[in-house]
Design a protein around this motif. Structure first.
Motif, PDB file in Angstrom:
ATOM      1  N   ASN A 144      61.905   8.744  71.813  1.00 40.01           N
ATOM      2  CA  ASN A 144      60.600   9.390  71.935  1.00 40.01           C
ATOM      3  C   ASN A 144      59.471   8.530  71.373  1.00 40.01           C
ATOM      4  O   ASN A 144      58.350   8.546  71.882  1.00 40.01           O
ATOM      5  CB  ASN A 144      60.626  10.743  71.230  1.00 40.01           C
ATOM      6  N   ARG A 146      59.077   5.347  71.498  1.00 42.21           N
ATOM      7  CA  ARG A 146      58.623   4.269  72.387  1.00 42.21           C
ATOM      8  C   ARG A 146      57.619   4.772  73.426  1.00 42.21           C
ATOM      9  O   ARG A 146      56.862   3.988  73.998  1.00 42.21           O
ATOM     10  CB  ARG A 146      59.810   3.596  73.056  1.00 42.21           C
ATOM     11  N   LYS A 147      57.595   6.079  73.664  1.00 47.80           N
ATOM     12  CA  LYS A 147      56.625   6.617  74.615  1.00 47.80           C
ATOM     13  C   LYS A 147      55.194   6.371  74.142  1.00 47.80           C
ATOM     14  O   LYS A 147      54.282   6.196  74.956  1.00 47.80           O
ATOM     15  CB  LYS A 147      56.872   8.103  74.817  1.00 47.80           C
ATOM     16  N   ASN A 150      54.416   2.781  74.962  1.00 48.90           N
ATOM     17  CA  ASN A 150      54.255   2.635  76.410  1.00 48.90           C
ATOM     18  C   ASN A 150      52.898   3.152  76.870  1.00 48.90           C
ATOM     19  O   ASN A 150      52.254   2.560  77.739  1.00 48.90           O
ATOM     20  CB  ASN A 150      55.374   3.380  77.139  1.00 48.90           C
ATOM     21  N   GLY A 151      52.460   4.277  76.291  1.00 49.65           N
ATOM     22  CA  GLY A 151      51.160   4.823  76.644  1.00 49.65           C
ATOM     23  C   GLY A 151      50.031   3.880  76.301  1.00 49.65           C
ATOM     24  O   GLY A 151      49.111   3.657  77.106  1.00 49.65           O
ATOM     25  N   ASN A 154      50.007   0.746  78.643  1.00 51.97           N
ATOM     26  CA  ASN A 154      49.455   1.002  79.973  1.00 51.97           C
ATOM     27  C   ASN A 154      47.943   1.198  79.923  1.00 51.97           C
ATOM     28  O   ASN A 154      47.221   0.761  80.821  1.00 51.97           O
ATOM     29  CB  ASN A 154      50.165   2.198  80.609  1.00 51.97           C
ATOM     30  N   ASP A 164      58.182  -0.123  80.743  1.00 53.94           N
ATOM     31  CA  ASP A 164      58.547   0.017  79.336  1.00 53.94           C
ATOM     32  C   ASP A 164      58.058  -1.214  78.584  1.00 53.94           C
ATOM     33  O   ASP A 164      58.293  -2.343  79.015  1.00 53.94           O
ATOM     34  CB  ASP A 164      60.054   0.168  79.156  1.00 53.94           C
TER      35      ASP A 164
END
Length: 262
Positions: A144, A146-147, A150-151, A154, A164
């Protein structure tokens, strides 16, 4: 060390694509990792990043019996990113153009090396990113957490398509990566993987995403983790703060590229 007499493939060495494995006190899984990589690809290089667990000697013994394996031993620990940079600088001098990086602890899927390399060979200007597919027993905090990274990644690339940001099983074109790394002093430790994809996107290198299984090994299975939640999360926070500022400066260029590519 495990038995070093296991046979390795006789395939011809790729003149362009290299498997590079940075390694720091990896535990016994490193021998299985290296053999698995060699079963799929030639050449494979391991950069021993100042390890103190005798793995350097074990890996050098493997390399002595396998011309497709090259072991580089750094005298002290410099960090994952710095170890990768050392390896790709040497690779560039030998005319290699692309590098697949993978961890030494057995978590990354060596059987996917040919697929990633073929994708890179077909599209040499892109970077091929592994998108982890986690088993049910993967640590939820890691999955969780790493989300968040990642956000941010991006956002910092204007949603360039990074599947990822943290998974280190990926193929880079060497020269753009060297240009990015030699152009600033960051990306030398745990911040290497996420900062590399952001800065490569800024340079115009597009990501191609491929699903890849990942395995977290328990300590009783030989698993070794050097991740420190406080230290490394602070490092990531500082990294994304810097990248966000860089994104703001580059926003006009990123918007122009997006409009031109529409």
């Amino acid at each position: 060390m495990t038995d070093s007499s296991t046979s390795t493939p006789s395939r011809s060495a790729s003149p362009s694509h290299l498997v590079l494995i940075p390694s720091y006190n990896p535990g016994p899984k490193v021998y299985e990792t290296v053999r698995s990589a060699r079963a799929q690809w030639t050449p494979v290089w391991v950069v021993v990043d100042g390890s103190t667990d005798d793995s350097a000697a074990g890996l050098q013994a493997l390399a002595a019996q396998d011309p497709g394996l090259h072991v580089i031993v750094l005298p002290h620990n410099v960090g994952k990113g710095a170890a990768v940079l050392h390896g790709i600088d040497l690779a560039a001098r030998q005319g290699l153009t692309h590098v697949l990086t993978m961890d030494s602890d057995g978590q990354h899927p060596a059987h996917l090396i040919p697929e990633f390399m073929a994708t890179s060979a077909a599209q040499p200007a892109v970077m091929v990113l592994g998108v982890p597919v986690f088993a049910a027993d993967a640590p939820r905090l890691r999955v969780n957490g790493r989300k968040v990274s990642n956000g941010w990644a991006n956002l910092e690339t204007l949603w360039a398509g990074i599947g990822d940001s943290l998974f280190g099983f990926r193929v880079y074109p060497i020269e753009p990566l060297r240009r990015v790394m030699h152009g600033q002093r960051w990306m030398r430790r745990f911040d290497f993987d996420p900062e590399a994809v952001v800065r490569m996107c800024w340079l115009g290198v597009k990501p191609v995403n491929i699903p890849a299984t990942v395995k977290y090994f328990r300590p009783d299975e030989g698993g070794v983790s050097h991740f420190n939640y406080l230290r490394d999360n602070l490092l990531l926070t500082w990294m994304h703060s810097r990248l966000l500022l860089g994104f703001i400066v580059r926003l006009p260029l990123l918007l122009w590229r997006r409009i031109e590519g529409a």
